[in-house]
Design a protein around this motif. Structure first.
Motif, PDB file in Angstrom:
ATOM      1  N   HIS A   1      -4.446  -1.584  -4.309  1.00 34.86           N
ATOM      2  CA  HIS A   1      -3.096  -1.650  -3.742  1.00 34.86           C
ATOM      3  C   HIS A   1      -2.538  -0.242  -3.516  1.00 34.86           C
ATOM      4  CE1 HIS A   1      -1.656  -5.962  -3.906  1.00 34.86           C
ATOM      5  NE2 HIS A   1      -2.883  -6.049  -4.404  1.00 34.86           N
ATOM      6  N   ARG A   2      -2.748   0.649  -4.466  1.00 37.15           N
ATOM      7  CA  ARG A   2      -2.255   2.022  -4.289  1.00 37.15           C
ATOM      8  C   ARG A   2      -2.957   2.706  -3.124  1.00 37.15           C
ATOM      9  NH1 ARG A   2      -1.778   1.633 -10.013  1.00 37.15           N
ATOM     10  NH2 ARG A   2      -3.940   2.266 -10.375  1.00 37.15           N
ATOM     11  N   ALA A   3      -4.248   2.460  -2.986  1.00 40.05           N
ATOM     12  CA  ALA A   3      -4.996   3.047  -1.877  1.00 40.05           C
ATOM     13  C   ALA A   3      -4.529   2.496  -0.534  1.00 40.05           C
ATOM     14  CB  ALA A   3      -6.489   2.794  -2.061  1.00 40.05           C
ATOM     15  N   MET A   4      -4.235   1.210  -0.486  1.00 36.29           N
ATOM     16  CA  MET A   4      -3.707   0.617   0.741  1.00 36.29           C
ATOM     17  C   MET A   4      -2.398   1.282   1.146  1.00 36.29           C
ATOM     18  SD  MET A   4      -5.477  -1.882   2.199  1.00 36.29           S
ATOM     19  CE  MET A   4      -4.298  -3.009   2.956  1.00 36.29           C
ATOM     20  N   ARG A   5      -1.515   1.497   0.179  1.00 39.93           N
ATOM     21  CA  ARG A   5      -0.238   2.141   0.498  1.00 39.93           C
ATOM     22  C   ARG A   5      -0.447   3.594   0.921  1.00 39.93           C
ATOM     23  NH1 ARG A   5       1.338  -1.346  -3.702  1.00 39.93           N
ATOM     24  NH2 ARG A   5       1.063   0.244  -5.319  1.00 39.93           N
ATOM     25  N   HIS A   6      -1.395   4.279   0.285  1.00 43.70           N
ATOM     26  CA  HIS A   6      -1.702   5.652   0.702  1.00 43.70           C
ATOM     27  C   HIS A   6      -2.164   5.680   2.157  1.00 43.70           C
ATOM     28  CE1 HIS A   6      -3.464   9.718   0.629  1.00 43.70           C
ATOM     29  NE2 HIS A   6      -4.438   9.166   1.328  1.00 43.70           N
ATOM     30  N   LEU A   7      -3.067   4.794   2.506  1.00 45.67           N
ATOM     31  CA  LEU A   7      -3.591   4.783   3.873  1.00 45.67           C
ATOM     32  C   LEU A   7      -2.507   4.408   4.884  1.00 45.67           C
ATOM     33  CD1 LEU A   7      -7.035   3.218   3.030  1.00 45.67           C
ATOM     34  CD2 LEU A   7      -6.701   5.425   4.150  1.00 45.67           C
ATOM     35  N   LEU A   8      -1.624   3.498   4.503  1.00 48.46           N
ATOM     36  CA  LEU A   8      -0.547   3.104   5.402  1.00 48.46           C
ATOM     37  C   LEU A   8       0.477   4.215   5.587  1.00 48.46           C
ATOM     38  CD1 LEU A   8       0.063  -0.532   4.128  1.00 48.46           C
ATOM     39  CD2 LEU A   8      -0.462   0.079   6.486  1.00 48.46           C
ATOM     40  N   TYR A   9       0.949   4.776   4.498  1.00 48.56           N
ATOM     41  CA  TYR A   9       2.095   5.680   4.557  1.00 48.56           C
ATOM     42  C   TYR A   9       1.721   7.152   4.680  1.00 48.56           C
ATOM     43  CZ  TYR A   9       4.695   1.546   3.103  1.00 48.56           C
ATOM     44  OH  TYR A   9       5.240   0.274   3.032  1.00 48.56           O
ATOM     45  N   GLN A  10       0.573   7.525   4.156  1.00 52.73           N
ATOM     46  CA  GLN A  10       0.166   8.930   4.217  1.00 52.73           C
ATOM     47  C   GLN A  10      -0.809   9.198   5.360  1.00 52.73           C
ATOM     48  OE1 GLN A  10       1.753  11.057   2.215  1.00 52.73           O
ATOM     49  NE2 GLN A  10       2.807   9.311   1.293  1.00 52.73           N
ATOM     50  N   ALA A  11      -1.866   8.377   5.454  1.00 51.16           N
ATOM     51  CA  ALA A  11      -2.867   8.582   6.504  1.00 51.16           C
ATOM     52  C   ALA A  11      -2.507   7.885   7.814  1.00 51.16           C
ATOM     53  CB  ALA A  11      -4.233   8.101   6.022  1.00 51.16           C
ATOM     54  N   LYS A  12      -1.492   6.999   7.762  1.00 49.08           N
ATOM     55  CA  LYS A  12      -1.028   6.262   8.952  1.00 49.08           C
ATOM     56  C   LYS A  12      -2.113   5.361   9.527  1.00 49.08           C
ATOM     57  CE  LYS A  12       2.443   9.012   8.302  1.00 49.08           C
ATOM     58  NZ  LYS A  12       3.555   8.563   7.426  1.00 49.08           N
ATOM     59  N   LEU A  13      -2.866   4.711   8.637  1.00 48.06           N
ATOM     60  CA  LEU A  13      -3.940   3.815   9.044  1.00 48.06           C
ATOM     61  C   LEU A  13      -3.695   2.421   8.492  1.00 48.06           C
ATOM     62  CD1 LEU A  13      -7.143   5.991   8.412  1.00 48.06           C
ATOM     63  CD2 LEU A  13      -6.178   5.351  10.638  1.00 48.06           C
ATOM     64  N   VAL A  14      -3.847   1.430   9.350  1.00 48.65           N
ATOM     65  CA  VAL A  14      -3.798   0.026   8.924  1.00 48.65           C
ATOM     66  C   VAL A  14      -5.227  -0.446   8.726  1.00 48.65           C
ATOM     67  CG1 VAL A  14      -3.123  -2.312   9.542  1.00 48.65           C
ATOM     68  CG2 VAL A  14      -1.658  -0.386  10.182  1.00 48.65           C
ATOM     69  N   VAL A  15      -5.591  -0.730   7.476  1.00 47.39           N
ATOM     70  CA  VAL A  15      -6.957  -1.159   7.161  1.00 47.39           C
ATOM     71  C   VAL A  15      -6.894  -2.360   6.231  1.00 47.39           C
ATOM     72  CG1 VAL A  15      -7.765   1.221   7.377  1.00 47.39           C
ATOM     73  CG2 VAL A  15      -7.288   0.290   5.109  1.00 47.39           C
ATOM     74  N   GLU A  16      -8.027  -3.009   6.040  1.00 50.38           N
ATOM     75  CA  GLU A  16      -8.082  -4.140   5.123  1.00 50.38           C
ATOM     76  C   GLU A  16      -8.406  -3.645   3.709  1.00 50.38           C
ATOM     77  OE1 GLU A  16     -11.975  -6.471   5.982  1.00 50.38           O
ATOM     78  OE2 GLU A  16     -11.426  -5.432   7.828  1.00 50.38           O
ATOM     79  N   PRO A  17      -8.128  -4.448   2.693  1.00 41.42           N
ATOM     80  CA  PRO A  17      -8.305  -3.981   1.313  1.00 41.42           C
ATOM     81  C   PRO A  17      -9.714  -3.488   1.002  1.00 41.42           C
ATOM     82  CG  PRO A  17      -7.012  -5.993   1.339  1.00 41.42           C
ATOM     83  CD  PRO A  17      -7.487  -5.788   2.739  1.00 41.42           C
ATOM     84  N   GLY A  18     -10.739  -4.187   1.486  1.00 44.60           N
ATOM     85  CA  GLY A  18     -12.096  -3.746   1.200  1.00 44.60           C
ATOM     86  C   GLY A  18     -12.417  -2.372   1.755  1.00 44.60           C
ATOM     87  N   ALA A  19     -11.700  -1.969   2.798  1.00 42.15           N
ATOM     88  CA  ALA A  19     -11.924  -0.649   3.404  1.00 42.15           C
ATOM     89  C   ALA A  19     -11.273   0.469   2.610  1.00 42.15           C
ATOM     90  CB  ALA A  19     -11.392  -0.648   4.837  1.00 42.15           C
ATOM     91  N   ALA A  20     -10.397   0.115   1.668  1.00 43.68           N
ATOM     92  CA  ALA A  20      -9.614   1.107   0.945  1.00 43.68           C
ATOM     93  C   ALA A  20     -10.216   1.510  -0.394  1.00 43.68           C
ATOM     94  CB  ALA A  20      -8.197   0.565   0.722  1.00 43.68           C
ATOM     95  N   VAL A  21     -11.322   0.897  -0.798  1.00 43.57           N
ATOM     96  CA  VAL A  21     -11.813   1.130  -2.164  1.00 43.57           C
ATOM     97  C   VAL A  21     -12.324   2.553  -2.369  1.00 43.57           C
ATOM     98  CG1 VAL A  21     -12.314  -1.313  -2.586  1.00 43.57           C
ATOM     99  CG2 VAL A  21     -14.108   0.173  -1.652  1.00 43.57           C
ATOM    100  N   GLY A  22     -12.862   3.180  -1.335  1.00 45.20           N
ATOM    101  CA  GLY A  22     -13.304   4.567  -1.476  1.00 45.20           C
ATOM    102  C   GLY A  22     -12.140   5.501  -1.740  1.00 45.20           C
TER     103      GLY A  22
END
Length: 312
Positions: A256-277
């Protein structure tokens, strides 16, 4: 390695390389450049198009004659339906009942027959029956050399785009992607660390490592549905043992924290499985080399608005 190179030649006309984007926030935090390999920009929204198209372009007339069948949480379904539609081959997909509605609707829009059935284990049991009853050719989502070779083209691209990379972090479900990347990285840059990242509630590769071979998990519990393989493959397991440096598990809060990082910091909309790295880097869970760039594979971006809302 020649299989991966030939796969690249086959799919290059239809699938352009995806971008490598610098994650400024993570780079500043880690004191080194962190690159995001954004496969969410790929055809059908994930890396799966690579393997599916390579499989179709190497298939025999006999394999195609009765139509194709597959089990998928969604991304393989989208990719196979897209690739098969280009050649007019019918596709039947069995998905778990909790599959993403976005992926179900997308697969049907591409012409696939989609059957929702039970959990991932029940979905596989039904598909095996359909293969016998209908004469379908099973296109495995990850445990097929042609699929693995297609996914390996992502590794070739990443190594070319990031010549100073010393580590690649890759999400792991059934192991097809990390197996293909491992073939490419071991041949081209054997000193590179290849780090696999799994959801703690679906750590099928770590389970296989502990058991000495593929062994089925009793259950799957993770928001990262694209990584919810209950068992890794007979092909992908030995590739992982040969080429993967480390396996890391991340919990649901970290995803969940990675998803928010990608959304708000990297400006990327991705699915949860893509955020695990990214989750593994934010949590400090991966053992990184002392120097060099880091590439994080962002595997896909297929999720609907209701699913995205859970992470806002």
């Amino acid at each position: 390695m020649s299989d991966v190179q030939h796969a690249r030649e086959r799919i290059a006309e239809a699938l352009a390389p995806t971008p490598l984007l610098l994650d400024q926030t993570l780079s500043e935090r880690l004191g080194r450049r962190v690159w995001l390999k954004v496969e969410s920009f790929q055809h059908t929204g994930s890396f799966k198009a690579r393997g599916a198209l390579n499989w179709l372009r190497t298939a025999s007339d006999e394999e195609l004659a009765g139509g194709l069948g597959a089990v998928s949480a969604g991304n393989h379904a989208l990719a196979l339906a897209w690739a098969a539609r280009r050649t007019g081959v019918p596709v039947t997909i069995v998905m778990p009942e909790n599959a993403s509605p976005f992926k179900v609707e997308g697969s049907r829009a591409l012409g696939a027959e989609v059957i929702l059935h039970g959990d991932i284990n029940a979905a596989w049991a039904l598909m095996h029956r359909l293969v016998e009853e209908r004469g379908l050719t099973l296109v495995h989502p990850y445990d097929d050399p042609r699929i693995i070779a297609g996914q390996g083209t992502l590794g070739l691209e990443s190594l070319e785009q990031a010549p100073d990379a010393q580590a690649i972090l890759c999400p792991v479900g059934g192991g097809g992607l990390i197996g293909g990347i491992g073939v490419a990285s071991s041949a081209w840059r054997p000193e590179l660390s290849l780090i696999g990242v799994e959801p703690r509630g679906a750590a099928s590769m770590a389970h296989a490592w502990s058991q000495g071979g593929p062994a089925r998990l009793d259950g799957i519990a993770s928001c990262a549905k694209s990584l919810a393989a209950a068992i890794v493959g007979e092909h992908t397991y030995p590739l992982s043992r040969r080429h993967v440096t480390e396996l890391v598990a991340v919990d649901e809060d970290a995803i969940h924290r990675a998803m928010r990082h990608l959304l708000y910091q990297a400006k990327l909309v991705v699915e949860p499985g893509a955020a695990v790295g990214v989750a593994a880097l934010l949590e400090g869970g991966a053992t990184l080399p002392s120097h060099g760039d880091v590439v994080v594979v962002v595997t896909g971006g297929n999720l609907g608005g209701e699913e995205l809302a859970e992470f806002l």
